[in-house]
Design a protein around this motif. Sequence first.
Motif, PDB file in Angstrom:
ATOM      1  N   SER A  16       0.828  -1.212   0.000  1.00 51.16           N
ATOM      2  CA  SER A  16       0.000   0.000   0.000  1.00 51.16           C
ATOM      3  C   SER A  16       0.859   1.257   0.000  1.00 51.16           C
ATOM      4  N   VAL A  17       1.824   1.302   0.912  1.00 51.59           N
ATOM      5  CA  VAL A  17       2.687   2.479   1.017  1.00 51.59           C
ATOM      6  C   VAL A  17       3.557   2.621  -0.240  1.00 51.59           C
ATOM      7  N   LEU A  22       5.053   5.320  -5.348  1.00 53.83           N
ATOM      8  CA  LEU A  22       5.226   5.217  -6.798  1.00 53.83           C
ATOM      9  C   LEU A  22       4.230   6.109  -7.530  1.00 53.83           C
ATOM     10  N   ALA A  23       3.009   6.181  -6.997  1.00 57.95           N
ATOM     11  CA  ALA A  23       1.980   7.022  -7.619  1.00 57.95           C
ATOM     12  C   ALA A  23       2.366   8.500  -7.551  1.00 57.95           C
ATOM     13  N   ILE A  24       2.991   8.919  -6.453  1.00 58.99           N
ATOM     14  CA  ILE A  24       3.448  10.308  -6.330  1.00 58.99           C
ATOM     15  C   ILE A  24       4.542  10.606  -7.356  1.00 58.99           C
ATOM     16  N   LEU A  30       3.068  12.968 -14.843  1.00 56.75           N
ATOM     17  CA  LEU A  30       1.692  13.122 -15.325  1.00 56.75           C
ATOM     18  C   LEU A  30       0.904  13.871 -14.267  1.00 56.75           C
ATOM     19  N   ASN A  31       0.942  15.187 -14.311  1.00 55.51           N
ATOM     20  CA  ASN A  31       0.361  16.010 -13.257  1.00 55.51           C
ATOM     21  C   ASN A  31      -1.147  15.806 -13.096  1.00 55.51           C
ATOM     22  N   ALA A  39      -2.555   4.745  -7.412  1.00 57.26           N
ATOM     23  CA  ALA A  39      -2.088   3.811  -6.380  1.00 57.26           C
ATOM     24  C   ALA A  39      -2.948   2.541  -6.306  1.00 57.26           C
ATOM     25  N   PRO A  40      -4.294   2.647  -6.274  1.00 51.35           N
ATOM     26  CA  PRO A  40      -5.097   1.416  -6.275  1.00 51.35           C
ATOM     27  C   PRO A  40      -4.874   0.568  -7.525  1.00 51.35           C
ATOM     28  N   LEU A  41      -4.654   1.244  -8.664  1.00 52.90           N
ATOM     29  CA  LEU A  41      -4.408   0.510  -9.904  1.00 52.90           C
ATOM     30  C   LEU A  41      -3.103  -0.280  -9.805  1.00 52.90           C
ATOM     31  N   ILE A  42      -2.086   0.323  -9.195  1.00 50.70           N
ATOM     32  CA  ILE A  42      -0.804  -0.367  -9.013  1.00 50.70           C
ATOM     33  C   ILE A  42      -0.985  -1.587  -8.122  1.00 50.70           C
TER      34      ILE A  42
END
Length: 229
Positions: A16-17, A22-24, A30-31, A39-42
């Motif tokens: 989760s973390v 990674l999402a950040i 990709l702003n 993050a949920p997709l990852i």
Amino acid sequence: MAAERFADPMFGTVLSVGAYVLAILIRRKLNWLHPLLSAPLIVYLVLRIGDIPFAAYREGGDLVTFFLGPATVAMAVPLYKHAMRLKHMLPSLLAGALVGSAAGILINGLSVLLLGGTESFLRSTLPKSVTTAVAVDLSGWLGGSPELTAALTVLTGLVGSVAGLPLLRLCRVDSVIASSIAIGAAAHGIGSAKLLSESEEQGGLSGFSMAACTVFTPVLLLPVHAWLL
């Protein structure tokens, strides 16, 4: 076999973390892509590709969910810093949060009824305008699906954090205080965090509105709960 390998609660927590970090990083390129979307997709892709049961991930994922409560309470800190200057507006702030809470329940319910949604979906939708930690509990109390409510609540917060302020400006709401209370009532923690990144005072006001709505919403849902039963 996969369930046994990943049964350690640390797996879900680290995933989760790590997915959020990674999402950040992805958002720097990709702003437009919000971390709470990517993050949920990852996480989903890791579970899917690794053939890992959701139950195994949830062992640690629930630990992250537990900390939603303390994280929400921590948003009271900026409000405390500005409390003396804002205390004379307390009745107006409470009134704004009450109206926002009532409007959220009314709009959620009417939308489902007018669009022909099921009773189960209605029960899951009604509490989605409060913070996730509270909405999930209220959903279970109403007889809805906590998982569906959690997804709807996060989606509501995302839409509010991205489109809330532009929509308020379009409606000629220029008051910083009014817009902060509105964002807190409609977009709860995600919207409040967005305002906090721009202004400590706005984030504090939005956090106050969010907290007030967590008190008002269960009370306002009492007659709805009796009607559903």
